[in-house]
Design a protein around this motif. Structure first.
Motif, PDB file in Angstrom:
ATOM      1  N   ARG A  27      27.309 -30.935 -35.570  1.00 31.06           N
ATOM      2  CA  ARG A  27      27.144 -32.225 -36.026  1.00 31.06           C
ATOM      3  C   ARG A  27      28.565 -32.913 -35.722  1.00 31.06           C
ATOM      4  NH1 ARG A  27      24.596 -29.360 -39.355  1.00 31.06           N
ATOM      5  NH2 ARG A  27      22.550 -29.617 -39.564  1.00 31.06           N
ATOM      6  N   GLN A  36      22.932 -39.960 -42.808  1.00 34.06           N
ATOM      7  CA  GLN A  36      22.893 -40.126 -41.635  1.00 34.06           C
ATOM      8  C   GLN A  36      22.479 -38.585 -41.038  1.00 34.06           C
ATOM      9  OE1 GLN A  36      26.266 -41.911 -39.447  1.00 34.06           O
ATOM     10  NE2 GLN A  36      26.119 -40.799 -37.658  1.00 34.06           N
ATOM     11  N   LYS A  37      21.698 -38.618 -39.971  1.00 33.36           N
ATOM     12  CA  LYS A  37      21.340 -37.422 -39.456  1.00 33.36           C
ATOM     13  C   LYS A  37      21.198 -37.329 -38.090  1.00 33.36           C
ATOM     14  CE  LYS A  37      16.475 -38.305 -41.002  1.00 33.36           C
ATOM     15  NZ  LYS A  37      15.369 -37.607 -41.891  1.00 33.36           N
ATOM     16  N   ARG A  38      21.028 -36.614 -37.465  1.00 37.50           N
ATOM     17  CA  ARG A  38      21.086 -36.604 -35.805  1.00 37.50           C
ATOM     18  C   ARG A  38      19.483 -36.969 -35.334  1.00 37.50           C
ATOM     19  NH1 ARG A  38      23.373 -30.873 -34.262  1.00 37.50           N
ATOM     20  NH2 ARG A  38      21.988 -30.390 -35.899  1.00 37.50           N
ATOM     21  N   LYS A  39      18.705 -36.313 -36.165  1.00 37.90           N
ATOM     22  CA  LYS A  39      17.205 -36.639 -35.945  1.00 37.90           C
ATOM     23  C   LYS A  39      16.081 -36.191 -36.948  1.00 37.90           C
ATOM     24  CE  LYS A  39      17.127 -31.726 -34.452  1.00 37.90           C
ATOM     25  NZ  LYS A  39      16.384 -30.723 -34.109  1.00 37.90           N
ATOM     26  N   HIS A  57      25.958 -38.519 -32.028  1.00 38.12           N
ATOM     27  CA  HIS A  57      26.846 -39.419 -32.862  1.00 38.12           C
ATOM     28  C   HIS A  57      28.192 -38.945 -32.782  1.00 38.12           C
ATOM     29  CE1 HIS A  57      23.038 -39.720 -35.428  1.00 38.12           C
ATOM     30  NE2 HIS A  57      22.708 -40.268 -34.416  1.00 38.12           N
ATOM     31  N   TRP A  58      28.416 -37.850 -32.635  1.00 36.83           N
ATOM     32  CA  TRP A  58      29.912 -37.420 -32.657  1.00 36.83           C
ATOM     33  C   TRP A  58      30.667 -37.586 -31.579  1.00 36.83           C
ATOM     34  CZ3 TRP A  58      34.644 -35.796 -32.378  1.00 36.83           C
ATOM     35  CH2 TRP A  58      35.178 -34.644 -31.503  1.00 36.83           C
ATOM     36  N   ASP A 110      16.723 -32.795 -39.317  1.00 38.67           N
ATOM     37  CA  ASP A 110      17.961 -32.269 -39.201  1.00 38.67           C
ATOM     38  C   ASP A 110      18.688 -32.546 -40.921  1.00 38.67           C
ATOM     39  OD1 ASP A 110      20.443 -31.168 -38.338  1.00 38.67           O
ATOM     40  OD2 ASP A 110      21.273 -33.124 -37.760  1.00 38.67           O
ATOM     41  N   TYR A 111      19.656 -31.433 -41.202  1.00 37.65           N
ATOM     42  CA  TYR A 111      20.529 -31.867 -42.504  1.00 37.65           C
ATOM     43  C   TYR A 111      21.341 -33.114 -42.270  1.00 37.65           C
ATOM     44  CZ  TYR A 111      19.349 -27.003 -44.016  1.00 37.65           C
ATOM     45  OH  TYR A 111      18.530 -25.849 -44.359  1.00 37.65           O
ATOM     46  N   PRO A 123      33.199 -32.402 -35.785  1.00 34.78           N
ATOM     47  CA  PRO A 123      34.126 -31.754 -36.337  1.00 34.78           C
ATOM     48  C   PRO A 123      34.561 -32.411 -37.822  1.00 34.78           C
ATOM     49  CG  PRO A 123      35.112 -33.160 -34.877  1.00 34.78           C
ATOM     50  CD  PRO A 123      33.626 -33.340 -34.736  1.00 34.78           C
ATOM     51  N   GLU A 180      37.096 -34.203 -38.853  1.00 38.75           N
ATOM     52  CA  GLU A 180      37.580 -35.643 -38.833  1.00 38.75           C
ATOM     53  C   GLU A 180      36.496 -36.815 -38.738  1.00 38.75           C
ATOM     54  OE1 GLU A 180      39.323 -36.308 -35.195  1.00 38.75           O
ATOM     55  OE2 GLU A 180      40.529 -38.059 -35.439  1.00 38.75           O
ATOM     56  N   PHE A 181      35.529 -36.141 -38.202  1.00 36.11           N
ATOM     57  CA  PHE A 181      34.487 -37.307 -37.695  1.00 36.11           C
ATOM     58  C   PHE A 181      33.483 -37.247 -39.062  1.00 36.11           C
ATOM     59  CE2 PHE A 181      29.660 -36.712 -36.504  1.00 36.11           C
ATOM     60  CZ  PHE A 181      29.459 -38.068 -36.339  1.00 36.11           C
ATOM     61  N   MET A 229      16.661 -26.821 -34.922  1.00 37.34           N
ATOM     62  CA  MET A 229      17.501 -27.531 -35.733  1.00 37.34           C
ATOM     63  C   MET A 229      18.565 -28.286 -34.994  1.00 37.34           C
ATOM     64  SD  MET A 229      18.456 -28.631 -38.859  1.00 37.34           S
ATOM     65  CE  MET A 229      18.000 -27.628 -40.306  1.00 37.34           C
ATOM     66  N   ILE A 247      31.854 -44.101 -44.374  1.00 38.61           N
ATOM     67  CA  ILE A 247      31.085 -45.207 -44.095  1.00 38.61           C
ATOM     68  C   ILE A 247      29.646 -45.215 -44.896  1.00 38.61           C
ATOM     69  CG2 ILE A 247      29.784 -46.275 -42.230  1.00 38.61           C
ATOM     70  CD1 ILE A 247      32.527 -46.638 -41.617  1.00 38.61           C
ATOM     71  N   ILE A 248      29.245 -43.823 -44.876  1.00 39.92           N
ATOM     72  CA  ILE A 248      27.962 -43.773 -45.680  1.00 39.92           C
ATOM     73  C   ILE A 248      28.065 -44.056 -47.261  1.00 39.92           C
ATOM     74  CG2 ILE A 248      26.131 -41.771 -46.282  1.00 39.92           C
ATOM     75  CD1 ILE A 248      25.963 -43.092 -43.335  1.00 39.92           C
ATOM     76  N   VAL A 260      25.869 -43.857 -34.333  1.00 41.74           N
ATOM     77  CA  VAL A 260      24.534 -44.117 -34.324  1.00 41.74           C
ATOM     78  C   VAL A 260      23.911 -45.019 -33.414  1.00 41.74           C
ATOM     79  CG1 VAL A 260      22.167 -44.489 -35.692  1.00 41.74           C
ATOM     80  CG2 VAL A 260      24.226 -43.245 -36.680  1.00 41.74           C
ATOM     81  N   HIS A 270      35.163 -39.521 -41.673  1.00 38.09           N
ATOM     82  CA  HIS A 270      34.731 -41.078 -41.278  1.00 38.09           C
ATOM     83  C   HIS A 270      33.618 -41.373 -41.548  1.00 38.09           C
ATOM     84  CE1 HIS A 270      36.115 -44.439 -38.772  1.00 38.09           C
ATOM     85  NE2 HIS A 270      35.131 -44.846 -39.022  1.00 38.09           N
ATOM     86  N   VAL A 271      32.623 -40.692 -41.259  1.00 35.03           N
ATOM     87  CA  VAL A 271      31.158 -40.968 -41.338  1.00 35.03           C
ATOM     88  C   VAL A 271      30.795 -40.868 -42.633  1.00 35.03           C
ATOM     89  CG1 VAL A 271      28.594 -40.294 -40.990  1.00 35.03           C
ATOM     90  CG2 VAL A 271      30.711 -40.437 -39.051  1.00 35.03           C
ATOM     91  N   GLU A 286      12.097 -40.628 -33.149  1.00 35.26           N
ATOM     92  CA  GLU A 286      13.416 -40.969 -32.264  1.00 35.26           C
ATOM     93  C   GLU A 286      13.095 -41.831 -31.188  1.00 35.26           C
ATOM     94  OE1 GLU A 286      12.705 -37.759 -33.388  1.00 35.26           O
ATOM     95  OE2 GLU A 286      14.322 -37.505 -34.719  1.00 35.26           O
ATOM     96  N   ASP A 294      31.162 -47.096 -35.631  1.00 37.41           N
ATOM     97  CA  ASP A 294      31.666 -46.380 -37.015  1.00 37.41           C
ATOM     98  C   ASP A 294      30.988 -45.257 -37.037  1.00 37.41           C
ATOM     99  OD1 ASP A 294      33.717 -48.263 -37.741  1.00 37.41           O
ATOM    100  OD2 ASP A 294      32.137 -49.627 -38.548  1.00 37.41           O
ATOM    101  N   THR A 295      29.743 -45.032 -36.773  1.00 40.37           N
ATOM    102  CA  THR A 295      28.914 -43.597 -37.115  1.00 40.37           C
ATOM    103  C   THR A 295      28.560 -43.070 -35.846  1.00 40.37           C
ATOM    104  OG1 THR A 295      27.120 -44.879 -37.091  1.00 40.37           O
ATOM    105  CG2 THR A 295      28.121 -44.474 -39.324  1.00 40.37           C
ATOM    106  N   TRP A 308      31.133 -41.494 -31.323  1.00 41.07           N
ATOM    107  CA  TRP A 308      32.271 -41.767 -32.247  1.00 41.07           C
ATOM    108  C   TRP A 308      33.541 -41.369 -31.583  1.00 41.07           C
ATOM    109  CZ3 TRP A 308      36.211 -38.982 -34.517  1.00 41.07           C
ATOM    110  CH2 TRP A 308      36.690 -39.649 -35.666  1.00 41.07           C
ATOM    111  N   PHE A 356      18.037 -30.562 -29.617  1.00 36.75           N
ATOM    112  CA  PHE A 356      17.137 -31.696 -29.898  1.00 36.75           C
ATOM    113  C   PHE A 356      15.867 -31.899 -29.178  1.00 36.75           C
ATOM    114  CE2 PHE A 356      17.321 -36.662 -28.945  1.00 36.75           C
ATOM    115  CZ  PHE A 356      16.631 -36.869 -29.980  1.00 36.75           C
ATOM    116  N   ARG A 379      28.394 -47.562 -47.785  1.00 35.30           N
ATOM    117  CA  ARG A 379      26.940 -48.432 -47.467  1.00 35.30           C
ATOM    118  C   ARG A 379      26.076 -48.449 -48.571  1.00 35.30           C
ATOM    119  NH1 ARG A 379      25.989 -47.353 -41.192  1.00 35.30           N
ATOM    120  NH2 ARG A 379      27.691 -48.438 -40.326  1.00 35.30           N
TER     121      ARG A 379
END
Lengths: 284, 806
Positions: A259, A184-187, B791-792, A190-191, A261, A263-264, B725, A271-272, B670, A267-268, B734, B667-668, B795, B728, A275
């Motif tokens: 990306r 999972q990455k934002r874009k 995402h955050w 991204d890392y 905190p 806690e998030f 980085m 899920i990852i 996304v 959780h992610v 995307e 859940d994610t 979530w 966005f 999956r």
């Protein structure tokens, strides 16, 4: 974004590169694809008076597949990994993971050796190499040695490699069974917020063996022995996956960043990982 | 006449005029890497500048030691505020009536602020010297929250301390800039107080940045022999820069030439004047050689003009059956360290008072308080007319919140409140006159195109499946209907620093029937060279391919206020048409003379004048042009030229109806944008292909802003998103597929009926993406959550609604 001045070296063999390293010690760094080191130099966070560009060292290029043994030269680019049908046949998880690294322009330049040797916790290949139980070949003035990927990483940007050694090759046995690299990455570029490599071998209805490793969820890549153990012998049912995820989460230590905190991320990550395991099992 | 004579349709097609999807003439050079941007320009002996910048958001500058930097081989000068002070250039006026430090004068007020300017023989030496400048700072308390700033004892702007009157009226506090009020507050409060239903919401429109692909830069060249200053730079308003440069430097305006070369995107970021421009000019004057300054990506993101940063508090009232009765809006506007907003001078919050949107709202009030904080200055209109994106986001969120309050479908709520077609020209409660619109037709077309009822049915089924545990993905339907206000503007109420916001076009027809037209605007990627030639082609009957469009050189182009706020087509496009009509009028006289008939006996027909009732007797525009220069015509001056300065009678009001369908993994966090439908009405359509490109670009920047793009600060005032980085910038990966559609409601006051389109998709897109996210969670009790929807944050919304409790 302007680096301090530096000397540029472009040797054609490993010996030549090692000679420059020996001469300048800490003041010299080898350059592979440049996608980590050059930005660091431009930000003046890395001061490299002697830059040793390895792109002309032919011996560091190429993919060799002999039986079930795969050896990849450190200067092989992500694009070359993706483009190799033979590698895809022998270890399809490599293409699946490499396609999730940055964008085509970066992958034309970025190398597997640079990706694993830099010790950046955000890089995808280190976790994948731990999942594959790969070995890294390091060459120095005193000769050659190999180190297991699972014991190579010490802390962020700190590895078992000596300053005067060059990581020349990566080798591993072709994995059997199902595989998945989930990220999972934002874009693009991204890392990972969270990423997980999973390999599962099946025997009948049961998991014969499993391997689970994670990216960017600690200051080093994380191979979770406990997650693998939780899956082994199970039917990879919900309970087993849950147990494996719980075990894997015990082994990680994510930090807060843009990306999100902790806690998030925890959780992610759950899920990852889940999956990745389920997808690997579906292909086993 | 024979078979080879083109018929009328062929002659029209040959012009490539209005309505033709003519390929962009600019692209031949851009796609081959042959553009000429500021950093491509090199002059003999040119020096390079670079800034020492503050690592702190608020600190006193105790001392600056430049000795080590000056000692480095290749360093020519290091400028500090002390060097600029004798020239009175250590501060400069902003476009918003405030002033701004060029170089730190005693203190710094935001991270990345310019402290010293190093000038060196090459770019690398300049960067090395920056490291050698020793600056001693004493840290001061940092204010990054405007509400805290209004309560704090900490004085940010010591230069204004004790000054209770600002550029826009009284200041209530030492960190307060202005209060701007429009409408009837008492009346609005009374209506809302008595209303059947009232919805209230506070929303934060986060700080973001236009982030053009090419950052800002300039090259100043002072020729001490002839006393002329030439300034090349990334200027969206080159003529204004010339006037400002003249006023600041004392160099007479005729001795200043400003050139905007190719510009790699502006989006509002290149409207203002930056310290780099001033320092380059001073350095060139001091050294007598050209000095170039080009910022890098981080400098662009951290220090040049930001956008938004509006805290908006709204109350909207309605009858029980959904007719809106009143709207109250209060904004706390974070302007950063200096008020450098790029708005028409009389509008310190831009056109935020378009916040009644597309709806017939009988009474409304808007109040805006501007506040200083320790953030970078700016406040530009990022791909929108002045603060219109904020206004449209506000009203389109208030409509959704009201729909929740009324338990009504949000599409229906919009429909029953739209301004009716018959109500135009429409006087809004907050003072605007909307020129034309047909909102109901556009809305119905949009909802039918996406099968809105079918989508709602699918969404309801998805919610049930989610509740049964069969899926973890929710579906959101984002709606937005927007009205833009563009084309600033009538000179009577729109000016920048006293310069009226007209625009201009000057046309010269060459003897062989081709032409050059020069305008006061400047393309930053909009395709002016393509589309303005099309306007002219239809007006004067010369093929667009035979017309050169030139902008951006103040020595040759007529004076104009530049390109931003979608004003090029409404204002300069109108000037082009009007200048074209002057050409045509003279051409008519020449044609009549050549055809030996009275002026009134010839009429214009595509590319020629024909004798009325005898179309076989004609003179083409080429023939007329040749005669204009080479034939003695009694009573007519030789030549065929015209110029028009156009002061628009009103703004134009483009509008549109957008629908977004989004799947959200709870859940994610996304998101997956399954569908995006955009119907735009920009009046007369000049080039459908260019319009479509504008819409794709504007929607993509809307996607960015809504879904993740922000300039975020930590409590210490450090910029957390200073690189790509974390900032966005969407790529092809995307970006969803966009479906574009249109209706055509021409502007009644624009010569060709065009309204402008570049910014509409951004203005309408941001609330549409955001509404899709929020709509997905509406069945679970969400009223509002702030952008950006990364995402955050998604979530967190799901988590807060208990959707992770399994």
């Amino acid at each position: 974004m302007i680096p301090p001045s530096f000397e540029y070296h472009r040797p054609t063999d490993v010996a030549g590169a090692l000679a420059v390293l020996a001469e300048h010690g800490d003041d010299a760094r080898v350059l592979a694809g440049g996608h980590s080191l050059i930005p660091m130099m431009k930000l003046r966070m890395a001061d490299v008076p002697h830059l040793i560009d390895l792109q002309d060292v032919a011996a560091l290029k190429g993919i060799e597949i002999a039986g079930d043994q795969i050896t990849i030269g450190a200067m092989t680019t992500q694009h070359e990994l993706i483009a190799s049908d033979a590698l895809h046949a022998a270890a399809p998880i490599i293409r699946e993971a490499a396609l999730q690294i940055a964008d085509p322009q970066v992958r034309y330049m970025g190398t597997i050796g640079g990706n694993v040797a830099n010790g950046d916790p955000g890089n995808d290949m280190p976790g994948l190499m731990q999942c594959l139980d790969a070995r890294f070949t390091l060459e120095g003035a005193d000769g050659t040695r190999t180190v297991a990927a699972r014991s190579f990483y010490e802390a962020a940007y700190m590895t078992d490699r000596d300053d005067e050694e060059i990581l020349t090759h990566i080798s591993f046995a072709a994995p059997r069974g199902g595989y998945a690299y989930e990220k999972q990455k934002r874009k693009i570029g991204d890392y990972a917020t969270a990423a997980c490599a999973a390999l599962i071998e099946r025997e009948g209805d049961k998991v014969a063996s499993a391997s689970v490793a994670m990216t960017n969820l600690s200051d080093i890549p994380v191979f979770s022995e406990a997650a693998a153990a939780a899956l082994a012998g199970s039917a990879c049912d919900d309970a087993a996956v849950k147990a494996a995820v719980a075990a894997a989460l015990e082994d990680i230590d994510p930090t807060e960043d843009n990306r999100g905190p902790v806690e998030f991320k925890m959780h992610v990550a759950g899920i990852i990982i889940s999956r990745a395991i389920q997808r690997a099992w579906s292909r086993a | 006449m024979n078979d080879l004579t083109p018929d009328r349709d062929e002659r029209v097609a040959n012009l490539k005029g209005l309505g033709c999807s003519r390929k962009r003439v600019e692209d031949a050079r851009f796609t081959q890497g042959k553009g000429n941007y500021i950093d491509d320009i090199s002059l003999p002996g040119m020096l390079h500048g670079d800034f020492v910048r503050s690592p702190y958001a608020h600190a006193r500058v105790k001392s600056i030691n430049t000795d080590a930097a000056m000692a480095l081989d290749g360093v020519v000068a290091v400028l500090t505020a002390k060097d600029l002070e004798p020239l009175s250039l250590h501060w400069m006026p902003t476009l918003a009536g405030d002033k701004q430090m060029v170089l730190a004068d005693g203190k710094v007020l935001f991270q990345g602020q310019e402290v010293a300017f190093v000038v060196a023989r090459d770019r690398y030496i300049a960067a090395d010297a920056v490291e050698l400048v020793e600056v001693e700072y004493e840290e001061l308390p940092v204010l990054v929250d405007p509400f805290e700033a209004l309560k704090s004892d900490v004085v940010l702007r010591e230069d204004l301390d004790g000054q209770t009157e600002g550029a826009h009226g009284p200041r209530k506090h030492h960190n307060h800039i202005f209060t701007w009020e429009v409408g009837d507050e008492a009346g609005t409060n009374a209506v809302i107080g008595d209303a059947d239903v009232v919805a209230e919401e506070t929303m934060y429109y986060h700080r973001t940045h236009p982030c053009p692909l090419e950052p800002c830069g300039c090259l100043a060249s002072m020729d001490k022999v002839n006393g002329k200053l030439t300034l090349y730079g990334t200027f969206q308003a080159p003529h204004v820069v010339r006037t400002v440069a003249s006023l600041l430097s004392g160099i007479e305006e005729h001795n200043i030439r400003v050139v905007s070369p190719d510009i790699g995107g502006g989006f509002g970021n290149k409207v203002g004047v930056y310290p780099g421009y001033v320092c380059s000019i001073v350095a060139s004057i001091v050294t007598g050689v050209p000095v170039k300054w080009v910022e890098d990506r981080m400098e662009n993101l951290m220090t040049t003009a930001f956008a938004r940063d509006y805290w908006m508090k709204g109350r909207i009232s309605a009858t029980r059956d959904g007719k809106i009765t009143g709207l109250h809006c209060h904004v706390t506007a974070d302007h950063g360290a200096f008020d450098a907003c790029a708005d028409p001078t009389k509008f310190p919050a831009g056109f935020m008072n378009i916040c009644t949107g597309s709806y017939d709202i009988p009474i409304a009030y808007l109040g805006v308080d501007g506040v200083y904080t320790n953030k970078a200055p700016g406040g530009v209109s990022y791909r929108c007319s002045f603060r219109v994106t904020e206004a449209v986001y506000f009203i389109e969120r208030m409509i959704e919140v009201l729909a929740i309050e009324l338990n009504m479908d949000a599409a229906e709520l919009r429909r029953i409140n739209f301004i009716g077609k018959e109500q135009f020209p429409y006087q809004s409660a907050l003072g605007w006159e909307y020129d034309s619109g047909d909102y109901h037709t556009a809305w119905d077309k949009a909802l039918a195109a996406v099968d809105y009822d079918g989508l709602r049915k699918e969404q309801a089924e998805r919610v049930e499946a989610f509740k049964r545990g069969e899926t973890r993905t929710l579906m959101g339907i984002g709606l937005s209907f927007f009205t833009e206000i563009v084309g600033a503007g009538p000179v009577k109420n729109c000016d920048i620093l006293g310069m009226g916001m007209f625009d201009s076009c000057e046309i010269r027809i060459h003897p062989t029937g081709s032409a050059i037209a020069r305008l006061g605007t400047i393309s930053q990627g909009q395709g002016h060279a393509t589309t303005f030639a099309q306007i002219l082609a239809s007006e004067i009957g010369i093929p667009a391919d035979s017309i050169t469009i030139e902008e951006g050189d103040t020595d040759t182009a007529p004076y104009g206020l530049g390109t931003y706020g979608s004003r090029s087509t409404p204002v300069a496009g109108a000037a082009t048409a009007m200048a074209g009509r002057k050409i045509r009028a003279k051409a008519q006289m020449i044609a009549a003379y050549l055809l030996e008939v009275h002026d009134d006996d010839v009429e214009f027909d595509v590319d020629r004048f024909v004798v009325k009732g005898a179309p076989e007797r004609f003179k083409t525009m080429s023939e007329i042009a040749y005669a204009a220069y080479n034939q003695a015509i009694p009573g007519v001056e030789p030549g065929l030229e015209a110029v028009s300065y156009y002061d628009p009678p009103n703004m134009t009001y483009p509008f549109g109806a957008y629908v977004c369908v989004m799947d959200i993994d709870v859940d994610t966090g996304v998101t997956d944008i399954r569908r995006f439908y955009a119907l735009d009405d920009c009046g007369t359509r000049i080039n459908p292909m260019v319009i479509e490109g504008q819409i794709h670009g504007g929607l993509t920047e809307a996607l960015a802003v809504a879904m993740g793009q922000e300039i975020a600060y930590d409590d210490m005032g450090n910029v957390k998103t200073g690189t790509l980085m974390d900032f966005f910038l969407p790529t092809a990966w995307e970006v969803p597929n966009y479906e574009t559609d249109h209706t055509v409601t021409p502007s009644p006051h624009h010569p060709i009926g065009a309204k402008g389109v570049g910014e509409s998709p951004h203005v309408g897109g941001v609330p549409c993406f955001s509404n899709a996210v929020q709509d997905a969670f509406r069945p679970f009790g969400l009223r509002h959550t702030n952008m950006p929807h990364d995402h955050w944050r998604i979530w967190k919304t799901a988590n807060g609604l208990g959707l992770h409790d399994t």
